[in-house]
Design an enzyme around this catalytic site. Structure first.
Site, PDB file in Angstrom:
ATOM      1  CB  ALA A 364      60.158  83.388  16.015  1.00 12.71           C
ATOM      2  CB  SER A 407      55.530  77.747   9.041  1.00 13.62           C
ATOM      3  OG  SER A 407      54.201  77.259   8.996  1.00 13.62           O
ATOM      4  CE  LYS A 410      51.992  69.938  16.733  1.00 14.82           C
ATOM      5  NZ  LYS A 410      53.412  69.719  16.461  1.00 14.82           N
ATOM      6  CE  LYS A 422      53.187  79.377  12.791  1.00 14.02           C
ATOM      7  NZ  LYS A 422      53.966  80.600  13.095  1.00 14.02           N
ATOM      8  CG  LEU A 450      63.472  66.755  21.046  1.00 15.99           C
ATOM      9  CD1 LEU A 450      64.529  65.750  20.665  1.00 15.99           C
ATOM     10  CD2 LEU A 450      62.483  66.145  21.992  1.00 15.99           C
ATOM     11  N   GLY A 451      63.376  70.413  23.821  1.00 17.29           N
ATOM     12  CA  GLY A 451      63.950  71.384  24.734  1.00 17.29           C
ATOM     13  C   GLY A 451      63.219  72.708  24.720  1.00 17.29           C
TER      14      GLY A 451
END
Length: 645
Positions: A364, A407, A410, A422, A450-451
């Protein structure tokens, strides 16, 4: 008078309660005899006086034993009500017994009449005083309507009634059959009549207390609540309450999944658990928003070992401290190892993987912020492309069984360096999957979470609280959204499905228009949008223009023929790939360009590769624009093993 009594010390107030009960119980006995003999001037005989006195004293003793005098009248509960009933019943029996012992005249109906009078006087005075004490405070509380008439809603109403901030005035039920009923003396309205409920009850805000297992159309509910002119907030989930992470009356702004207006995506926990249980797992970028949530999810599946690989010292410290706490509290007995290091250092990665016998790697670690990578091209390519390559090569040398790349959407027909880097990282793993078969490589794409760091939701929320304006790049810009836990759970599941070289795509649901999301947040916080038609509004939405490398519409797939998988929300994209020999040549050219700080050459290489990269502007690297690195004499061939940086 009441305030003077309330200002007394606790022992003094208890003494006042005892004296009051002595008088009230005496009056109740006299009233019972007077009513029975139909003589308002009735006076007790000597034996009847002894019976009455003994009964009152025994009753006071019973009340003391039942803890009635320890109860604070301001917060009197149903338990006090029950204690009074038991005490009065005992008192009535005592009256019969003492009448028999003293051979006094006590008609059979007197104990029954006495019990009724005693209960009314003792309970009535207490609850009347409670009402008088609470009335001034209740008027100063904010009135709220609770959406959800189930156990969670009732628990919230009870907690708020005892608090000092909010006063529940009614319930909103999802079932029309509950309309016009009462729950705890509070009116219940159906969701269709929520506007009327807000006006009738003069509510200042709406609190969501929906049951976690309820089948409610969230999108319709949020759309209905948007039309209200008052703030909408929520309470913690049942899982947080059970885990002790929050209290029922911890009021907060709407959760991100509420703003999405859809039910969260559920993984197949059995498959995920089977792929992680008692395994040795490593997460790179463990301190990031996605990496840290992956660690939380992995930890609860009880791997044997979990290695947290991170280059940021503070981020690593934070996630390690949190995970150790979870590990200890939940008794998971996972061996946790925080390791500092960069994914660009191949030998470091290999040494770590071998030392802990790593079986699965979740990669990640990446630079994901589009404008920042656009302004720092070389570092973006180094971290995203070479970081992935060196970590993957280390995994092969260390005998890792499974390697999963996190990934992004985008990477599909990218218009920015971040997306192109990426996509090239995906090509690297596809090439490695063809070159060997010992390590299974797979990639998982999803859209905006989100977040996460850089998410628009906390940014919009801060801007609204500061009085605006809310900044949106373009009126038509749309994005796919998913919460961090959803994305992380599906990454774990997709990783377990990989057989070698697949690109998995998470079904993100319907895309969300960012401008609409901003307006929704404004309305749900009880404010109005300031527009030309409504100049008196509270918050203005301002459009700032697309940033470098940003596009209006993100895409999750290349091609129109994705394949299904065992999970309905996970698909497999049909992707172009390259033989490893061509990938290696591409990486060598990219490495040379990076080491000479030639941003233009890096962008050209990314464009020439089968990434679909089509930049929508010139190179805007900050160092490149200011002339640093141009014309430097550095023609030495850089090492490709990632050991010299």
């Amino acid at each position: 008078m009441i305030n003077r009594i309330l200002g007394l010390s606790r022992p003094t107030k208890r003494l006042v309660s005892v004296i009051a009960d002595l008088l009230l119980l005496s009056v109740a006995i006299w009233a019972a005899f007077a009513l029975r003999f139909e003589d308002i001037a009735w006076m007790p005989a000597e034996k009847q006086l002894l019976v009455s006195g003994a009964t009152v004293l025994v009753t006071i003793g019973a009340f003391i034993k039942l803890g009635l005098y320890r109860a604070v009248i301001r917060y009197l509960s149903e338990y006090a009500f029950l204690a009074i009933i038991i005490g009065v019943a005992f008192s009535s029996i005592a009256l019969i017994v003492f009448g028999f012992l003293f051979q006094a005249l006590v008609p059979r109906s007197v104990p029954v009449i006495y019990a009724a009078f005693a209960f009314l006087l003792v309970a009535g005075t207490r609850f009347s005083v409670r009402s008088l004490v609470q009335r001034p405070g209740a008027k100063s509380k904010d009135s709220v309507i609770i959406v959800g008439a189930g156990p969670k809603g009732m628990q919230l109403a009870s907690a708020l009634a005892q608090g000092v901030e909010f006063r529940p005035v009614g319930f909103i039920s999802m079932e029309n059959s509950n309309h016009r009923s009462l729950i705890g003396n509070l009116p219940v309205y159906s969701v269709e009549h929520i506007d009327k409920a807000v006006k009738d009850l003069d509510a200042g805000r709406v609190l969501l207390a929906m049951e976690d297992t309820g089948s409610v159309n969230r999108k319709e509910l949020i759309r209905t609540l948007e039309g209200l002119s008052i703030p909408v907030q929520t309470v913690p989930s049942m899982s947080e309450l059970v885990a002790g992470q929050a209290r029922i009356n911890d009021i907060r702004d709407l959760e991100i999944e509420d703003l999405l207006g859809r039910d969260p995506v559920r993984p197949d926990t059995a498959i995920v658990a089977d792929s992680l249980y008692q395994k040795s797992v490593m997460v790179t970028g463990a301190g990031g928003s996605i990496g840290s949530e992956l660690c939380r999810q992995i930890l609860r599946n009880k791997p044997r070992t979990l290695v947290l690989f991170e280059q940021s010292e503070f981020s690593l410290y934070s996630i390690e401290r949190e995970l150790r706490s979870i590990n200890e509290v939940e008794g998971l007995e996972v061996s946790l190892h925080p390791v500092l290091g960069s994914v660009a250092h191949r030998r470091r990665c290999e040494a770590v993987m071998k030392a802990f016998g790593i079986q699965t790697v979740y990669h990640a670690a990446a630079y994901k912020h589009v404008p920042l990578v656009e302004h720092n091209v070389i570092e973006g390519a180094q971290n995203n492309v070479f970081g992935t390559w060196h970590t993957a090569e280390a995994a092969i040398l260390a005998g890792v069984e499974r390697f999963v790349l996190v990934s992004t959407d985008k990477a599909v027909r990218p218009t920015n360096v971040m997306g192109a880097s990426k996509r090239l990282a995906e090509l690297v793993l596809q090439g490695l999957a063809q070159r060997q078969s010992e390590t299974v490589f797979s990639m998982v794409r999803f859209g905006n979470v989100l977040g996460s760091s850089g998410s628009v939701v906390p940014l919009f929320r801060d801007q609204i609280r500061d009085g605006g304006p809310v900044t949106v790049t373009h009126p038509d810009i749309i994005r796919y959204f998913m919460t961090i836990p959803e994305a992380s759970q599906l990454v774990l599941q997709a990783g377990s499905l990989g057989r070698g070289g697949e690109v998995f795509v998470l079904d993100m649901g319907e895309p969300v228009k960012i401008a609409d999301l901003a307006r929704k947040m404004i309305h749900l916080m009880g404010l109005d949008e300031k527009t030309c038609d409504n100049p008196a509004g509270d918050i203005e939405v301002v459009y700032t223009g697309l940033r470098p490398g940003e596009k209006l519409y993100e895409e999750l797939l290349i091609g129109d023929d994705p394949q299904g998988t065992a999970h309905p929300r996970i698909m497999m994209a049909r992707e172009v790939s390259m033989p490893w020999g061509e990938v290696a040549q591409l990486l060598e050219r990219l490495s040379l360009a990076s080491h000479t700080f030639d941003c233009e050459k890096v962008v050209d290489i990314l464009r020439s590769a089968p990434t679909g990269y089509s930049p929508n502007g010139d190179v805007v690297d900050l160092v490149w624009q200011h002339g640093a690195g141009l014309g430097e004499s550095n023609n030495a061939k850089p090492p490709l093993d990632g050991n010299v940086h």
